[in-house]
Scaffold this motif. Structure first.
Motif, short mmCIF file in Angstrom:
data_model
loop_
_atom_site.label_atom_id
_atom_site.label_comp_id
_atom_site.label_asym_id
_atom_site.label_seq_id
_atom_site.Cartn_x
_atom_site.Cartn_y
_atom_site.Cartn_z
N LEU A 16 -3.27 -1.90 4.40
CA LEU A 16 -1.89 -1.77 4.88
C LEU A 16 -1.29 -3.16 5.07
O LEU A 16 -1.80 -3.97 5.84
CB LEU A 16 -1.86 -1.01 6.21
N ALA A 17 -0.21 -3.41 4.36
CA ALA A 17 0.38 -4.75 4.39
C ALA A 17 1.89 -4.70 4.22
O ALA A 17 2.49 -5.59 3.64
CB ALA A 17 -0.25 -5.61 3.30
N GLY A 56 4.09 -4.27 6.81
CA GLY A 56 4.77 -4.54 8.08
C GLY A 56 5.72 -5.73 8.05
O GLY A 56 5.68 -6.57 7.14
N LYS A 107 3.73 -12.14 6.80
CA LYS A 107 2.61 -12.88 7.39
C LYS A 107 1.34 -12.75 6.56
O LYS A 107 0.50 -13.64 6.58
CB LYS A 107 2.34 -12.42 8.82
N GLN A 132 5.89 1.50 0.76
CA GLN A 132 6.40 2.17 1.96
C GLN A 132 7.88 1.80 2.07
O GLN A 132 8.22 0.64 2.29
CB GLN A 132 5.62 1.67 3.20
N LEU A 147 7.90 2.69 9.15
CA LEU A 147 7.90 3.57 10.33
C LEU A 147 6.56 3.58 11.05
O LEU A 147 6.32 4.46 11.88
CB LEU A 147 8.27 5.00 9.90
N THR A 184 2.02 2.52 11.12
CA THR A 184 0.80 2.48 10.30
C THR A 184 0.44 3.85 9.70
O THR A 184 -0.09 3.91 8.59
CB THR A 184 -0.38 1.92 11.11
N ASP A 208 -3.59 -7.83 8.18
CA ASP A 208 -3.56 -8.95 9.14
C ASP A 208 -4.86 -9.04 9.96
O ASP A 208 -4.90 -9.67 11.00
CB ASP A 208 -2.34 -8.84 10.07
N GLY A 212 -4.91 -1.97 20.51
CA GLY A 212 -5.06 -0.60 20.97
C GLY A 212 -6.40 -0.48 21.67
O GLY A 212 -7.37 -1.13 21.29
N SER A 216 -10.13 -1.94 16.10
CA SER A 216 -10.05 -3.05 15.14
C SER A 216 -8.97 -2.78 14.08
O SER A 216 -8.56 -3.70 13.38
CB SER A 216 -11.39 -3.20 14.43
N TYR A 240 -11.05 1.75 9.74
CA TYR A 240 -11.60 3.10 9.88
C TYR A 240 -12.08 3.58 8.53
O TYR A 240 -11.58 3.14 7.50
CB TYR A 240 -10.55 4.11 10.34
C1 UD1 Z 1 -2.64 -2.19 15.17
C2 UD1 Z 1 -3.21 -0.90 15.80
C3 UD1 Z 1 -3.95 -1.27 17.06
C4 UD1 Z 1 -5.07 -2.24 16.72
C5 UD1 Z 1 -4.54 -3.47 15.98
C6 UD1 Z 1 -5.70 -4.25 15.43
C7 UD1 Z 1 -1.67 0.94 15.23
C8 UD1 Z 1 -0.60 1.82 15.71
N1 UD1 Z 1 -2.12 0.02 16.08
O1 UD1 Z 1 -1.70 -2.72 16.07
O2 UD1 Z 1 -4.51 -0.11 17.65
O3 UD1 Z 1 -5.75 -2.64 17.89
O4 UD1 Z 1 -3.71 -3.08 14.87
O5 UD1 Z 1 -5.28 -5.47 14.87
O6 UD1 Z 1 -2.12 1.09 14.10
N2 UD1 Z 1 1.94 -1.96 8.64
C9 UD1 Z 1 2.48 -1.28 7.55
N3 UD1 Z 1 3.56 -0.49 7.76
C10 UD1 Z 1 4.14 -0.29 8.97
C11 UD1 Z 1 3.56 -0.99 10.08
C12 UD1 Z 1 2.48 -1.81 9.88
O7 UD1 Z 1 1.98 -1.41 6.43
O8 UD1 Z 1 5.12 0.45 9.06
C13 UD1 Z 1 0.77 -2.86 8.41
C14 UD1 Z 1 1.07 -4.29 8.79
O9 UD1 Z 1 1.53 -5.04 7.66
C15 UD1 Z 1 -0.25 -4.82 9.30
C16 UD1 Z 1 -0.97 -3.56 9.79
O10 UD1 Z 1 -0.29 -2.47 9.23
O11 UD1 Z 1 -1.02 -5.42 8.28
C17 UD1 Z 1 -0.99 -3.47 11.31
O12 UD1 Z 1 0.32 -3.45 11.82
P1 UD1 Z 1 0.72 -4.20 13.16
O13 UD1 Z 1 2.15 -3.94 13.41
O14 UD1 Z 1 0.28 -5.61 13.11
O15 UD1 Z 1 -0.15 -3.38 14.23
P2 UD1 Z 1 -0.67 -3.89 15.65
O16 UD1 Z 1 0.44 -3.82 16.63
O17 UD1 Z 1 -1.39 -5.16 15.52
#
Ligand code: UD1
Ligand code: CA
Length: 461
Positions: free
Chosen positions: A10-11, A13, A24, A75, A79, A81, A106, A143, A174, A177
């Protein structure tokens, strides 16, 4: 592995907390973009397929990861993860009987070993989902894994939604999963966004999964640090840098001050080479044995042989052979090729030029687009005038030639073997082998002239 494995990264964000115009996941750790750390590790698991969910600054990320054969999934609206995983639905539906390892772009330091252990547990325990958790001294921002008194998993709660009591939990999620694809797809349809951030959380999907769930707590929490801020980026860089330096020292490289030595990943250095402080060495550099590099030096993607000395210099995409000495204050630009025992010294710039064995250019020169033979002496202040305003032209200098100080070689031009050029010459025509070339105004001495001038001035007063 009985079941086939997919990896989904997932990247997409927005990287809000970075306050950046870029994604980032393209920011570098020891010279390598964050997401490429994740992808290298993903491919080391030899999965059936790797999907990457992109959104924010998608073109930039695609360009960054172009060396990896991934399936790009988009995506549209960011909205959360769980929504990111939902964007990969068609990809996942292609492999209904597989497991999928979900990684966050990240969380770059996760190791192959830890992932292998996680995946093995998942299949041995026949889980529908297995979470990788980590105990953190400071769990802020992560989390938290909420369990009942018996230690059974209840849910993951995000920092923004956590009660004061839940914030005190130090076991964190982390973001890594393994899911049974079939169960993941089912659970995704039930997801809601009634939380503090109004996002669809992947962490909620875990509680909605049918079947067995497992948690594996890693013994290496430093592998799962997430990078959300510039501060975390710097901290992770420091950690990785320390590991790189330690490994090099373990293999026989002497690093005088590891704290001020910046060596990227994928740099090879031979034993008994000494690296002095404030030296930067980028990925793709090879340095041989018994060299002395630094202080205050940048070595950017160079190939350096044994017994080379480089001091207070900048070297970019240069080839530097055995026994060469560079600096202080030299600038080797791309295509500089210094053969065995060459010496290049104070304020000398070399670009796209070969200097053959034992040739010396010790002071104040620019050598560009030139081919220079063996044992040539390039006098102080020699300049190859390679650019005529339109084209870059070439200079050839034969073996054993002697170029007097302050010579301008107006290219295209060639100087034959063993030729000698008088100091201060402007050379516009080819010089034959063994010839003397003088290209300057002849000197005139007017006897007594200076004295007469002085006397005249005295008289006028
Ligand atoms: C997330 C977890 C948290 C965990 C932490 C670990 C969720 C809701 N929370 O929080 O429980 O402890 O990571 O580092 O998952 N992304 C997308 N699309 C989106 C949002 C995010 O692809 O709409 C990607 C981001 O680019 C990123 C990753 O998902 O690589 C995590 O997103 P981020 O917003 O950094 O989550 P955290 O708040 O760190
Ligand atoms: Ca994060």
């Amino acid at each position: 592995m009985e079941n086939s494995l997919l990896v989904l990264v997932l990247a997409a964000g927005e990287s809000k907390r970075m306050k950046s115009n870029h994604s980032k996941v393209c920011m570098k750790i020891a010279g390598k973009p964050m997401i490429n750390w994740v992808l290298s590790t993903s491919f080391s698991l030899e999965p059936e397929s790797v999907g990457v969910v992109l959104g924010h600054k998608m073109e930039e990320v695609e360009e960054t990861i172009k060396e990896f054969p991934v399936k790009v999934l988009v995506q549209r609206k960011l909205l959360g993860t769980a929504d990111a995983v939902r964007s990969a639905r068609s990809f996942l539906e292609g492999f209904p009987n597989s497991d999928v390892l979900i990684l966050y772009g990240d969380v770059p330091l996760i190791s192959k070993d830890t992932l292998m252990t996680l995946i093995t547990r998942h299949s041995k325990e026949k889980n529908s989902v297995t979470i990788l958790s980590a105990r953190m001294d400071d769990p802020t921002g992560y989390g938290r894994i909420v369990k009942d008194e018996m230690g059974n998993f209840l849910r993951i709660v995000e920092e923004a939604d956590a009660t004061e009591e839940e914030k005190r939990i130090t076991e964190t999620n982390s973001g890594i999963y393994v899911f049974k694809v079939k169960e993941l797809l089912k659970a995704l349809t039930k997801i809601r966004n009634d939380n503090a951030q109004g996002e669809y959380y992947l962490t909620d999907v875990v509680s909605l999964i049918d079947g067995k769930m497992g948690i594996f707590e890693t013994s290496n929490p430093s592998e799962v640090v997430g990078i959300n801020t510039r501060l975390q980026l710097a901290m992770v860089n420091e950690l990785v840098r320390r590991e790189i330096n330690e490994k090099l020292m373990y293999n026989g490289v002497e690093i005088i001050d590891p704290k001020s030595t910046y060596i990227d990943v994928d740099v090879e250095i031979g034993k008994d080479t000494v690296i002095y402080p404030m030296t930067f060495i980028t990925s793709g550099t090879y340095i041989g044995e018994e060299c002395s590099i630094g202080p205050n030096t940048l070595i950017d993607k160079c190939k350096i042989g044994d017994n080379v000395q480089v001091r207070y210099s900048v070297c970019e995409s240069a080839t530097i052979s055995e026994g060469v000495s560079v600096g202080p204050f030299s600038h080797l630009r791309p295509g500089a090729d210094l053969r065995k025992d060459v010496k290049v010294g104070n304020f000398v710039e070399v670009k796209k030029s070969v200097l053959d064995e034992r040739t010396k250019a010790m002071h104040l020169s620019y050598l560009g687009d030139s081919t220079i033979g063996r044992e040539v002496n390039i006098g102080a202040g020699t300049i190859t005038c390679n650019y005529d305003g339109k084209r870059k032209n070439k200079t050839f200098i034969g073996d054993n030639a002697f170029i007097g100080s302050n010579t301008a070689l107006v290219a295209p031009v060639s100087v034959g073997k063993g030729a000698l050029i008088g100091a201060g010459s402007v050379i516009t025509k080819d010089v034959p082998e063994d010839a003397l070339a003088l290209g300057r105004a002849r000197q005139i001495n007017k006897l007594g002239w200076a004295k007469a001038k002085r006397e005249e001035e005295q008289h006028d007063r």
